[in-house]
Design a protein around this motif. Sequence first.
Motif, PDB file in Angstrom:
ATOM      1  N   SER A  50       2.849 -15.569  26.814  1.00  0.00           N
ATOM      2  CA  SER A  50       2.956 -14.087  27.367  1.00  0.00           C
ATOM      3  C   SER A  50       1.693 -13.473  27.253  1.00  0.00           C
ATOM      4  N   GLN A  51       0.791 -13.818  26.479  1.00  0.00           N
ATOM      5  CA  GLN A  51      -0.448 -13.179  26.190  1.00  0.00           C
ATOM      6  C   GLN A  51      -1.666 -13.687  27.203  1.00  0.00           C
ATOM      7  N   CYS A  52      -0.910 -14.621  27.950  1.00  0.00           N
ATOM      8  CA  CYS A  52      -2.136 -15.121  29.017  1.00  0.00           C
ATOM      9  C   CYS A  52      -1.597 -14.653  30.265  1.00  0.00           C
ATOM     10  N   ASN A  53      -2.692 -13.970  31.128  1.00  0.00           N
ATOM     11  CA  ASN A  53      -2.536 -13.428  32.399  1.00  0.00           C
ATOM     12  C   ASN A  53      -3.023 -14.248  33.476  1.00  0.00           C
ATOM     13  N   MET A  54      -4.223 -15.072  33.072  1.00  0.00           N
ATOM     14  CA  MET A  54      -4.929 -15.982  33.929  1.00  0.00           C
ATOM     15  C   MET A  54      -5.510 -16.754  33.168  1.00  0.00           C
ATOM     16  N   LEU A  55      -6.176 -18.089  33.897  1.00  0.00           N
ATOM     17  CA  LEU A  55      -6.751 -19.161  33.275  1.00  0.00           C
ATOM     18  C   LEU A  55      -8.066 -19.435  33.957  1.00  0.00           C
ATOM     19  N   ILE A  56      -9.050 -19.504  33.123  1.00  0.00           N
ATOM     20  CA  ILE A  56     -10.422 -19.862  33.663  1.00  0.00           C
ATOM     21  C   ILE A  56     -10.819 -21.194  33.104  1.00  0.00           C
ATOM     22  N   LEU A  57     -11.064 -22.177  33.933  1.00  0.00           N
ATOM     23  CA  LEU A  57     -11.391 -23.459  33.772  1.00  0.00           C
ATOM     24  C   LEU A  57     -13.123 -23.543  33.713  1.00  0.00           C
ATOM     25  N   ARG A  58     -13.504 -24.195  32.683  1.00  0.00           N
ATOM     26  CA  ARG A  58     -14.948 -24.104  32.774  1.00  0.00           C
ATOM     27  C   ARG A  58     -15.559 -25.374  31.968  1.00  0.00           C
ATOM     28  N   ALA A  59     -16.617 -25.500  31.716  1.00  0.00           N
ATOM     29  CA  ALA A  59     -17.368 -26.887  30.891  1.00  0.00           C
ATOM     30  C   ALA A  59     -18.481 -26.258  30.203  1.00  0.00           C
ATOM     31  N   ASN A  60     -18.579 -26.793  29.142  1.00  0.00           N
ATOM     32  CA  ASN A  60     -19.867 -26.784  28.254  1.00  0.00           C
ATOM     33  C   ASN A  60     -21.057 -27.813  28.746  1.00  0.00           C
ATOM     34  N   ILE A 198     -11.126 -11.163  37.706  1.00  0.00           N
ATOM     35  CA  ILE A 198     -10.446 -11.064  36.733  1.00  0.00           C
ATOM     36  C   ILE A 198      -9.835  -9.336  36.647  1.00  0.00           C
ATOM     37  N   ALA A 199     -10.679  -8.602  37.223  1.00  0.00           N
ATOM     38  CA  ALA A 199     -10.149  -7.020  37.248  1.00  0.00           C
ATOM     39  C   ALA A 199      -9.118  -7.185  38.287  1.00  0.00           C
ATOM     40  N   ALA A 200      -9.240  -7.809  39.474  1.00  0.00           N
ATOM     41  CA  ALA A 200      -8.244  -7.628  40.418  1.00  0.00           C
ATOM     42  C   ALA A 200      -6.982  -8.336  39.865  1.00  0.00           C
ATOM     43  N   PHE A 201      -6.970  -9.476  39.094  1.00  0.00           N
ATOM     44  CA  PHE A 201      -5.864  -9.853  38.689  1.00  0.00           C
ATOM     45  C   PHE A 201      -5.135  -9.050  37.758  1.00  0.00           C
ATOM     46  N   ASN A 202      -5.919  -8.479  37.031  1.00  0.00           N
ATOM     47  CA  ASN A 202      -5.570  -7.326  35.836  1.00  0.00           C
ATOM     48  C   ASN A 202      -4.644  -6.320  36.478  1.00  0.00           C
ATOM     49  N   ALA A 203      -5.082  -5.933  37.661  1.00  0.00           N
ATOM     50  CA  ALA A 203      -4.526  -4.814  38.315  1.00  0.00           C
ATOM     51  C   ALA A 203      -3.332  -5.141  39.192  1.00  0.00           C
ATOM     52  N   ASN A 204      -3.146  -6.306  39.363  1.00  0.00           N
ATOM     53  CA  ASN A 204      -1.872  -6.950  40.110  1.00  0.00           C
ATOM     54  C   ASN A 204      -0.630  -7.037  39.112  1.00  0.00           C
ATOM     55  N   SER A 205       0.418  -7.218  40.048  1.00  0.00           N
ATOM     56  CA  SER A 205       1.819  -7.437  39.508  1.00  0.00           C
ATOM     57  C   SER A 205       1.625  -8.899  39.174  1.00  0.00           C
ATOM     58  N   PRO A 206       1.914  -9.202  37.820  1.00  0.00           N
ATOM     59  CA  PRO A 206       2.059 -10.896  37.271  1.00  0.00           C
ATOM     60  C   PRO A 206       3.079 -11.455  38.264  1.00  0.00           C
ATOM     61  N   GLN A 207       4.239 -10.874  38.500  1.00  0.00           N
ATOM     62  CA  GLN A 207       5.404 -11.628  39.025  1.00  0.00           C
ATOM     63  C   GLN A 207       5.091 -11.655  40.442  1.00  0.00           C
ATOM     64  N   GLY A 208       4.424 -10.527  41.119  1.00  0.00           N
ATOM     65  CA  GLY A 208       3.814 -10.872  42.311  1.00  0.00           C
ATOM     66  C   GLY A 208       3.039 -11.732  42.729  1.00  0.00           C
ATOM     67  N   MET A 209       2.014 -12.124  41.941  1.00  0.00           N
ATOM     68  CA  MET A 209       0.923 -13.056  41.938  1.00  0.00           C
ATOM     69  C   MET A 209       1.593 -14.575  41.809  1.00  0.00           C
ATOM     70  N   ALA A 210       2.612 -14.587  40.882  1.00  0.00           N
ATOM     71  CA  ALA A 210       3.387 -16.052  40.641  1.00  0.00           C
ATOM     72  C   ALA A 210       4.074 -16.385  41.903  1.00  0.00           C
TER      73      ALA A 210
END
Length: 271
Positions: A50-60, A198-210
């Motif tokens: 529930s603390q995760c609103n989005m996921l970033i995939l990256r690499a070192n 990230i800002a756009a995702f934070n502004a949007n409805s979690p349910q709506g995006m899902a």
Amino acid sequence: MLSNQYKHIECGVAQGVAQLTLNRAEVHNAFDEVMISEMINAIETFASDSQCNMLILRANGKNFSAGADLNWMRKQAKMDVGQNLADAHELAKLMHVLDKFPKPTIALVQGAAFGGALGLICCCDIAIATARASFCLSEVKLGLIPAVISPYVLRAMGNRQSRRFMLTAERFSADVALTHQVVHEINDDLDAAAAPFIAAFNANSPQGMAWVKTLVSRLEDGVIDNATLNFTSEQIARIRVSDEGQEGLNAFFEKRPPAWQTAKSDPQGAQ
């Protein structure tokens, strides 16, 4: 949060943003059965967090991923068909859980992204690459095919361009990747480029995006028939009467931020 559990990846969540980082820079983040298993576990954990609103995939390191690990490929060459099938199913599961992740995903790509790495990128909702990033579907050079990743690559690039790059195994640039919809943007400052998303995702409805992700997935075949009309009508009707749908509409008419924005901006709500 999860970092200490894993050998080949790093993970964590801060302010709602989950990070999954490939962490085998010494072998250009090539993946093997261990990394695949770890990635599946991390993605499934983030999906239910529930603390995760989005996921970033990256690499070192200098490169996003060189694709399959050479030692892993040597093992595969000695496996029988049944063992290879089980092995391939795990990679297919990784692509599937990333593709169906119920929250927005962003891939940040630097350096080389070869073979299966291209599949991971195409599974993400947004992909951003540095100008010097390069891509390759190199499997036919080894007498193999990009089978497991092909549905996601074809969806991103289209059938015609996928044929070219899968058959030639040529290396292509970030500019070409942008033209063929493998990436959405080129920017050498990956974090800065990700910030507006990230800002756009934070502004949007979690349910709506899902629900958007489910909607788009359901409509991938492009068929518009009575079943399609019924499905899309049902989706909008259901979300209008849902808690978040009602909150979003009421907030709009009352000229106030919706509850999900308030919760994200409230330090108490983030604990």
